[in-house]
Design a protein around this motif. Sequence first.
Motif, mmCIF file in Angstrom:
data_model
loop_
_atom_site.group_PDB
_atom_site.id
_atom_site.type_symbol
_atom_site.label_atom_id
_atom_site.label_comp_id
_atom_site.label_asym_id
_atom_site.label_seq_id
_atom_site.Cartn_x
_atom_site.Cartn_y
_atom_site.Cartn_z
ATOM 1 N N GLY A 538 49.592 45.964 31.787
ATOM 2 C CA GLY A 538 49.472 45.191 30.622
ATOM 3 C C GLY A 538 50.536 44.370 30.396
ATOM 4 N N LEU A 539 51.193 43.663 31.414
ATOM 5 C CA LEU A 539 52.342 42.964 30.970
ATOM 6 C C LEU A 539 52.392 41.529 31.447
ATOM 7 N N THR A 540 51.020 41.142 31.860
ATOM 8 C CA THR A 540 50.931 39.705 32.291
ATOM 9 C C THR A 540 50.243 38.897 31.387
ATOM 10 N N ALA A 541 50.438 37.764 31.064
ATOM 11 C CA ALA A 541 49.664 36.892 30.287
ATOM 12 C C ALA A 541 48.346 36.340 30.788
ATOM 13 N N PHE A 542 48.373 36.422 32.347
ATOM 14 C CA PHE A 542 47.236 35.941 32.884
ATOM 15 C C PHE A 542 45.721 36.563 32.713
ATOM 16 N N SER A 543 44.725 36.080 32.850
ATOM 17 C CA SER A 543 43.215 36.811 32.704
ATOM 18 C C SER A 543 42.922 36.932 33.953
ATOM 19 N N ASP A 544 41.746 37.810 33.927
ATOM 20 C CA ASP A 544 41.212 38.199 35.391
ATOM 21 C C ASP A 544 40.809 36.758 36.024
ATOM 22 N N SER A 545 40.082 36.098 35.124
ATOM 23 C CA SER A 545 39.762 34.698 35.653
ATOM 24 C C SER A 545 40.474 33.649 36.215
ATOM 25 N N TYR A 546 42.001 33.930 35.939
ATOM 26 C CA TYR A 546 43.137 33.057 36.316
ATOM 27 C C TYR A 546 43.209 33.482 37.850
ATOM 28 N N PHE A 547 43.229 34.811 37.870
ATOM 29 C CA PHE A 547 43.707 35.449 39.216
ATOM 30 C C PHE A 547 42.653 34.859 40.083
ATOM 31 N N ALA A 548 41.283 34.767 39.737
ATOM 32 C CA ALA A 548 40.205 34.463 40.703
ATOM 33 C C ALA A 548 40.570 32.906 41.052
ATOM 34 N N GLU A 549 40.814 32.162 40.036
ATOM 35 C CA GLU A 549 41.073 30.851 40.381
ATOM 36 C C GLU A 549 42.207 30.571 41.184
ATOM 37 N N TYR A 550 43.258 31.333 40.930
ATOM 38 C CA TYR A 550 44.565 31.127 41.611
ATOM 39 C C TYR A 550 44.268 31.643 43.289
ATOM 40 N N LYS A 551 43.517 32.644 43.251
ATOM 41 C CA LYS A 551 43.406 33.159 44.873
ATOM 42 C C LYS A 551 42.413 32.137 45.550
ATOM 43 N N GLU A 552 41.427 31.372 44.913
ATOM 44 C CA GLU A 552 40.458 30.468 45.497
ATOM 45 C C GLU A 552 41.399 29.253 45.943
ATOM 46 N N ASN A 553 42.200 28.719 45.064
ATOM 47 C CA ASN A 553 42.864 27.673 45.230
ATOM 48 C C ASN A 553 43.725 27.724 46.284
ATOM 49 N N LEU A 554 44.577 29.180 46.289
ATOM 50 C CA LEU A 554 45.336 29.380 47.563
ATOM 51 C C LEU A 554 44.750 29.224 48.877
ATOM 52 N N SER A 555 43.560 30.061 48.660
ATOM 53 C CA SER A 555 42.856 30.135 49.974
ATOM 54 C C SER A 555 42.377 28.983 50.524
ATOM 55 N N ARG A 556 41.761 28.062 49.655
ATOM 56 C CA ARG A 556 41.308 26.790 50.001
ATOM 57 C C ARG A 556 42.735 25.969 50.734
ATOM 58 N N GLY A 557 43.665 25.803 50.047
ATOM 59 C CA GLY A 557 44.782 25.085 50.433
ATOM 60 C C GLY A 557 45.321 25.728 51.682
ATOM 61 N N ALA A 558 45.368 26.866 51.998
ATOM 62 C CA ALA A 558 46.018 27.598 53.079
ATOM 63 C C ALA A 558 45.278 27.121 54.370
ATOM 64 N N VAL A 559 43.778 27.043 54.105
ATOM 65 C CA VAL A 559 43.194 26.536 55.547
ATOM 66 C C VAL A 559 43.175 25.353 55.654
ATOM 67 N N THR A 560 43.572 24.414 54.712
ATOM 68 C CA THR A 560 43.760 22.944 55.032
ATOM 69 C C THR A 560 44.854 22.713 55.884
ATOM 70 N N TYR A 561 45.891 23.824 55.971
ATOM 71 C CA TYR A 561 47.070 23.594 56.828
ATOM 72 C C TYR A 561 46.680 23.828 58.131
ATOM 73 N N ARG A 562 45.456 24.305 58.495
ATOM 74 C CA ARG A 562 45.161 24.409 59.999
ATOM 75 C C ARG A 562 45.058 22.654 60.619
ATOM 76 N N SER A 563 44.796 21.865 59.904
ATOM 77 C CA SER A 563 44.722 20.376 60.112
ATOM 78 C C SER A 563 46.241 20.041 60.427
ATOM 79 N N LEU A 564 47.251 20.583 60.145
ATOM 80 C CA LEU A 564 48.603 20.110 60.377
ATOM 81 C C LEU A 564 49.405 20.525 61.753
#
Length: 610
Positions: A538-564
């Motif tokens: 109970g020590l984070t200020a982040f909501s569960d929806s924040y974690f979902a969005e965070y992981k989605e953005n991270l996953s989307r960004g990571a796969v774009t690096y395949r083009s590099l």
Amino acid sequence: MHKIDPQSPHTFHVPVMGTGFLIDSPLRVARFGVTTVLSLVDDHLIEQMRKFHCEKEGEPYEEIAQGEEDARARRITSYLNFMNRIVRRQTETLRAAPFTPDSEITRYFELLPNCPQSQAYRAMLAVEDDAERLRLQTELRGMVVAGRIDVNIMSKGDRDAYVGQEKMPQRYSDALSALRGYAQSDLRSAIVFSAGLNPRLYAYATEFADFMPDESGDLKKQIILKVSDFRSAEIQGKYLAKRGLWVSEYRIESGLNCGGHAFPTKGELLGPILDEFVAKKHALHDDLCKAYSKALGDRAINFSPACARITVQGGIGTAAEDALLRTRFEADGTGWGTPFLLVPEVSNVDAATIEKLIAADENNVFLSDSSPFGMPFWNLRNSASEEARLNRIAEGHPGSACWRGYAKLFNTEFTAIPLCTASREFQRLKLAQLDQEPLDDARREALRQSVLAKSCICHDLAGGATLKNGIDLKATPAICPGPNVVNFSQILSLDEIVSHIYGRKAVPLKQNRPHMLLRELEIYIDFLKRELKKRELGLTAFSDSYFAEYKENLSRGAVTYRSLVDEFVGYERVRFVAMLESLIAKLDAIELPAVASETSDELKAKRPAA
């Protein structure tokens, strides 16, 4: 039209690092064309350094005491004017120097990247006729441009001023006083606003003519915004444009792969962020011009601004990475920070701390909860400041003496006037409060450690400068290197680091150092796991929806690096692909809270194939 001052040919700058590390760097390297950014947080340190350098330069010094009228702004103005005066003098001396192997003008041109000025210098060296050589040397002297003396204001560091219990007028707040000190100086340079939008600070900037173009289209003082994503640039840029203030540069910094305070995005990675700037920067410029023209129209000023420069910083470690940012991602320049902590010619780091940086590994440099500002903060585990903090805890006297109080900003739990959460007074009161609350042992201990983690970053971040220059021999310096520091293992000269940046001669780096983009991805994954662990207590200020969005953005960004992958060849390509796929798998394996996991699973199903 927008009149542009002559710019140094260098493609890199040295961004702000703490309060003391670059406080006098212009006096060291500006004449060689290197632009550095110094912090305006600590006017006490600024006054100490003005006294120190006035004595060193044989200039008269008259103290501006802390209790004097408008002392903070006046201290800043006096110091900036002093530095400007000295740098001009140094530059004129350099221009007049002979083109001998060990002269400063020779060093100036030898440091340059491949550019028209360096090409003209090489052509001069090849000329055998004495008269022609002297003519070319005269032309070269006219090409010398000093690096700028840029300054930084951390927008959130805007403490109100008090006399006793009475709050002073708004103009005396820390950020507004610092802005006034810079605006009233005779510098022609830029101010960097970092750490987000501060409405009263931005509104106050409109009161100073140097931020407005004159009849000839001359902007004496430029505005740079340090941002971590395009949305922040757009919002702040429009806010300023509507008030008649033009942003000359957007300085994009990695949210986590940087030194000092970290400002994590919601999992948005540097590569996709830069791609968005490439795609939208011209449309942004057009939108801002409309708002800006309307604001200037109200002032009857005719001014056509140039498109803002886009620069990037955070974790750059090789010439190849620097080149990738300037070619594939179309950056106009780059910022190299942490490596310059190992360059004594440029930065203020005491000898003992440099040795600790050289020996540091990933366990020594960590993303801490040390900052009283409440933001993640990169720290060195065995710095003198951290050792002193732990010693005070062991002796039963946690917290720091609040020498300067620049972080007395937000917390009014126990007092009407805010307390710094790293201070002895606050930690005593907070720990006593925790002892009275009905908490289970694990949560109580986690909360206690969160309180005790806070460390002084006002007085101690100045320690490197005051200890190195013999001003305060009892200082216990703090330091805030980015994680990239562990890849460097030696003290460097200015010539060595500049040659490294431009790919002329690389300095030795840690074997198998990950590419900066993948290191950032790795840090973001680690940060997600860290915050999920905090959630369990109970020590984070982040909501569960924040974690979902965070992981989605991270996953989307990571796969774009395949083009590099086509940017790399041979073994480097194999390493990049292997680490990228390993990190994607590591990210996929992280389980989110049940309420948030559906969105992440949907994204995984839509993800491009390997």
